[in-house]
Design a protein around this motif. Structure first.
Motif, PDB file in Angstrom:
ATOM      1  N   GLU A 122     -31.044 -22.039  48.558  1.00 22.94           N
ATOM      2  CA  GLU A 122     -30.403 -22.719  49.679  1.00 22.94           C
ATOM      3  C   GLU A 122     -29.753 -24.035  49.253  1.00 22.94           C
ATOM      4  OE1 GLU A 122     -31.547 -24.394  54.132  1.00 22.94           O
ATOM      5  OE2 GLU A 122     -32.782 -22.850  53.173  1.00 22.94           O
ATOM      6  N   LYS A 123     -30.415 -24.791  48.389  1.00 29.81           N
ATOM      7  CA  LYS A 123     -29.892 -26.086  47.970  1.00 29.81           C
ATOM      8  C   LYS A 123     -28.641 -25.961  47.107  1.00 29.81           C
ATOM      9  CE  LYS A 123     -32.965 -26.438  43.935  1.00 29.81           C
ATOM     10  NZ  LYS A 123     -34.036 -27.250  43.292  1.00 29.81           N
ATOM     11  N   LYS A 124     -28.393 -24.757  46.551  1.00 26.38           N
ATOM     12  CA  LYS A 124     -27.228 -24.543  45.693  1.00 26.38           C
ATOM     13  C   LYS A 124     -26.044 -23.929  46.442  1.00 26.38           C
ATOM     14  CE  LYS A 124     -29.768 -24.003  41.334  1.00 26.38           C
ATOM     15  NZ  LYS A 124     -30.006 -23.106  40.170  1.00 26.38           N
ATOM     16  N   ARG A 125     -26.258 -23.518  47.678  1.00 27.03           N
ATOM     17  CA  ARG A 125     -25.200 -22.796  48.395  1.00 27.03           C
ATOM     18  C   ARG A 125     -23.994 -23.670  48.701  1.00 27.03           C
ATOM     19  NH1 ARG A 125     -29.445 -19.644  52.388  1.00 27.03           N
ATOM     20  NH2 ARG A 125     -30.517 -18.561  50.678  1.00 27.03           N
ATOM     21  N   GLN A 126     -24.193 -24.979  48.750  1.00 31.37           N
ATOM     22  CA  GLN A 126     -23.053 -25.874  48.978  1.00 31.37           C
ATOM     23  C   GLN A 126     -22.105 -25.898  47.784  1.00 31.37           C
ATOM     24  OE1 GLN A 126     -24.550 -29.831  49.519  1.00 31.37           O
ATOM     25  NE2 GLN A 126     -25.644 -29.862  47.569  1.00 31.37           N
ATOM     26  N   ASN A 127     -22.567 -25.387  46.640  1.00 31.86           N
ATOM     27  CA  ASN A 127     -21.737 -25.322  45.435  1.00 31.86           C
ATOM     28  C   ASN A 127     -21.148 -23.926  45.205  1.00 31.86           C
ATOM     29  OD1 ASN A 127     -22.256 -28.041  44.745  1.00 31.86           O
ATOM     30  ND2 ASN A 127     -24.182 -27.470  43.772  1.00 31.86           N
ATOM     31  N   ALA A 128     -21.255 -23.078  46.218  1.00 27.97           N
ATOM     32  CA  ALA A 128     -20.752 -21.710  46.081  1.00 27.97           C
ATOM     33  C   ALA A 128     -19.287 -21.625  46.490  1.00 27.97           C
ATOM     34  CB  ALA A 128     -21.588 -20.757  46.924  1.00 27.97           C
ATOM     35  N   ASN A 129     -18.647 -20.581  46.019  1.00 27.90           N
ATOM     36  CA  ASN A 129     -17.245 -20.332  46.331  1.00 27.90           C
ATOM     37  C   ASN A 129     -17.042 -18.820  46.356  1.00 27.90           C
ATOM     38  OD1 ASN A 129     -14.325 -19.775  45.072  1.00 27.90           O
ATOM     39  ND2 ASN A 129     -14.261 -21.679  46.235  1.00 27.90           N
ATOM     40  N   TYR A 130     -16.309 -18.332  47.347  1.00 27.13           N
ATOM     41  CA  TYR A 130     -16.175 -16.892  47.548  1.00 27.13           C
ATOM     42  C   TYR A 130     -14.696 -16.483  47.570  1.00 27.13           C
ATOM     43  CZ  TYR A 130     -20.920 -17.696  49.240  1.00 27.13           C
ATOM     44  OH  TYR A 130     -22.229 -18.088  49.344  1.00 27.13           O
ATOM     45  N   THR A 131     -14.410 -15.328  46.995  1.00 25.39           N
ATOM     46  CA  THR A 131     -13.036 -14.830  46.951  1.00 25.39           C
ATOM     47  C   THR A 131     -13.011 -13.356  47.328  1.00 25.39           C
ATOM     48  OG1 THR A 131     -12.465 -16.384  45.184  1.00 25.39           O
ATOM     49  CG2 THR A 131     -10.978 -14.530  45.523  1.00 25.39           C
ATOM     50  N   TRP A 132     -12.026 -12.976  48.148  1.00 24.35           N
ATOM     51  CA  TRP A 132     -11.777 -11.572  48.438  1.00 24.35           C
ATOM     52  C   TRP A 132     -10.299 -11.414  48.786  1.00 24.35           C
ATOM     53  CZ3 TRP A 132     -15.068 -14.579  51.480  1.00 24.35           C
ATOM     54  CH2 TRP A 132     -14.602 -14.922  52.751  1.00 24.35           C
ATOM     55  N   ASN A 133      -9.835 -10.196  48.927  1.00 24.43           N
ATOM     56  CA  ASN A 133      -8.412  -9.965  49.189  1.00 24.43           C
ATOM     57  C   ASN A 133      -8.199  -8.800  50.139  1.00 24.43           C
ATOM     58  OD1 ASN A 133      -9.177  -8.358  46.674  1.00 24.43           O
ATOM     59  ND2 ASN A 133      -7.179  -7.469  47.176  1.00 24.43           N
ATOM     60  N   TYR A 134      -6.988  -8.737  50.714  1.00 25.07           N
ATOM     61  CA  TYR A 134      -6.618  -7.671  51.645  1.00 25.07           C
ATOM     62  C   TYR A 134      -5.108  -7.737  51.856  1.00 25.07           C
ATOM     63  CZ  TYR A 134      -7.424 -11.918  54.337  1.00 25.07           C
ATOM     64  OH  TYR A 134      -7.442 -13.224  54.742  1.00 25.07           O
ATOM     65  N   ARG A 135      -4.556  -6.735  52.507  1.00 26.34           N
ATOM     66  CA  ARG A 135      -3.142  -6.735  52.875  1.00 26.34           C
ATOM     67  C   ARG A 135      -2.997  -7.217  54.316  1.00 26.34           C
ATOM     68  NH1 ARG A 135      -1.953  -0.630  51.403  1.00 26.34           N
ATOM     69  NH2 ARG A 135      -4.150  -0.560  52.038  1.00 26.34           N
ATOM     70  N   PHE A 136      -1.953  -8.013  54.570  1.00 29.84           N
ATOM     71  CA  PHE A 136      -1.802  -8.683  55.862  1.00 29.84           C
ATOM     72  C   PHE A 136      -0.349  -8.580  56.313  1.00 29.84           C
ATOM     73  CE2 PHE A 136      -1.302 -12.336  58.670  1.00 29.84           C
ATOM     74  CZ  PHE A 136      -2.497 -12.355  59.384  1.00 29.84           C
ATOM     75  N   LYS A 137      -0.153  -8.230  57.593  1.00 27.92           N
ATOM     76  CA  LYS A 137       1.199  -8.029  58.124  1.00 27.92           C
ATOM     77  C   LYS A 137       1.826  -9.356  58.538  1.00 27.92           C
ATOM     78  CE  LYS A 137       1.621  -5.776  62.026  1.00 27.92           C
ATOM     79  NZ  LYS A 137       1.655  -4.639  62.983  1.00 27.92           N
ATOM     80  N   ASN A 138       2.969  -9.682  57.935  1.00 29.20           N
ATOM     81  CA  ASN A 138       3.655 -10.931  58.274  1.00 29.20           C
ATOM     82  C   ASN A 138       4.575 -10.741  59.481  1.00 29.20           C
ATOM     83  OD1 ASN A 138       6.008  -9.690  57.333  1.00 29.20           O
ATOM     84  ND2 ASN A 138       6.013 -10.786  55.375  1.00 29.20           N
ATOM     85  N   ALA A 139       5.363 -11.762  59.803  1.00 27.84           N
ATOM     86  CA  ALA A 139       6.216 -11.713  60.989  1.00 27.84           C
ATOM     87  C   ALA A 139       7.300 -10.649  60.892  1.00 27.84           C
ATOM     88  CB  ALA A 139       6.853 -13.083  61.230  1.00 27.84           C
ATOM     89  N   ASN A 140       7.626 -10.201  59.679  1.00 25.67           N
ATOM     90  CA  ASN A 140       8.639  -9.160  59.476  1.00 25.67           C
ATOM     91  C   ASN A 140       8.021  -7.762  59.421  1.00 25.67           C
ATOM     92  OD1 ASN A 140      10.777 -11.053  59.294  1.00 25.67           O
ATOM     93  ND2 ASN A 140      10.229 -11.459  57.146  1.00 25.67           N
TER      94      ASN A 140
END
Length: 256
Positions: free
Chosen positions: A108-126
């Motif tokens: 728990e004390k180390k979770r403030q030093n965590a970083n998460y990454t993920w990806n997906y496809r996203f529909k833009n205004a076009n």
């Protein structure tokens, strides 16, 4: 998966009874946004409890052509509605496994030093599905140490890139360098062959054009150990040179 099921599952992942306020912190982020240049990235402050965005940076519009006021008003359900339907299940699976890993494997004390990454496809205004790589750093936690408010940084990539959906968790080490502690892909794996988390860290730094000596300082290991990792990586991936490896992975950096 329909939107009601998405909402129910998302709420179950981030279930909490606390609703912290970060008004002072968010105010500073808003002030910073006024000075940042327009680019292919934007950031938001996400609240997984209210399913809302506490703040959306000005680049949201320039990156996607969408209205940030509408995103603020409609919240996460509006955002989810623009994720590619084929990516929804894997995206939710990635979030769930990241949360389970965090609670079960990061102190728990180390979770403030965590970083998460993920990806997906996203529909833009076009109505074009672009690739988005989302990188999130927790800002606040509930009473059980579960991250519930985060600073999310989004990088928009060309829709022509074929990216595997993946998720990773990293922790800062004593040298203030992020080390991979969790990685998984949810479709065909590019980095298969038993690549370890430490080897992923070496690959990620090689892409930054760092030498073995520089990598050894970053990861607090010897140059000899770095060279051993490099040889093992090439052998596992059946690649003849580090240059070939870097050339392949620079086109798919989100999997590192």
């Amino acid at each position: 998966m329909d939107f009601n099921n998405v909402m129910d599952f998302y709420k179950s992942i981030f279930k909490s009874y606390d609703k912290p306020s970060l008004e002072t912190h968010i105010k500073k982020i808003i002030e910073l946004d006024n000075y940042l240049p327009y680019s292919s990235t934007f950031f938001c402050v996400t609240n997984t409890q209210s399913l809302s965005f506490e703040f959306v940076s000005k680049n949201f519009n320039s990156c996607l052509g969408l209205n940030s006021d509408e995103l603020m008003e409609k919240g996460m359900r509006y955002f989810w509605g623009r994720i590619h339907p084929e990516d929804i299940d894997n995206w939710l699976k990635a979030l769930n496994e990241l949360m389970e890993f965090t609670i079960g494997n990061i102190e728990e004390k180390k979770r403030q030093n965590a970083n998460y990454t993920w990806n997906y496809r996203f529909k833009n205004a076009n109505d074009v599905y672009v690739n988005i790589v989302q990188n999130t750093t927790p800002l606040a936690f509930d009473s059980k140490g579960k991250p519930i408010i985060g600073l999310a940084h989004y990088t928009v990539l060309d829709p022509g890139l074929k990216l595997e959906i993946s998720a990773s968790a990293k922790l800062l080490n004593n040298n203030k360098e992020y080390e991979t502690v969790y990685f998984n892909t949810y479709s065909q794996k590019l980095l298969n062959g038993g690549i370890s988390n430490r080897e992923r860290d070496v690959i990620r730094l090689l892409i930054q054009d760092l030498s073995s000596k520089e990598i050894s300082k970053k990861l607090n290991i010897s140059s000899h150990t770095v060279d051993t990792h490099r040889r093992n990586i090439l052998k596992k991936l059946n690649i003849s040179s580090t240059g070939e490896l870097i050339g392949i992975l620079k086109m798919n950096q989100n999997i590192i």
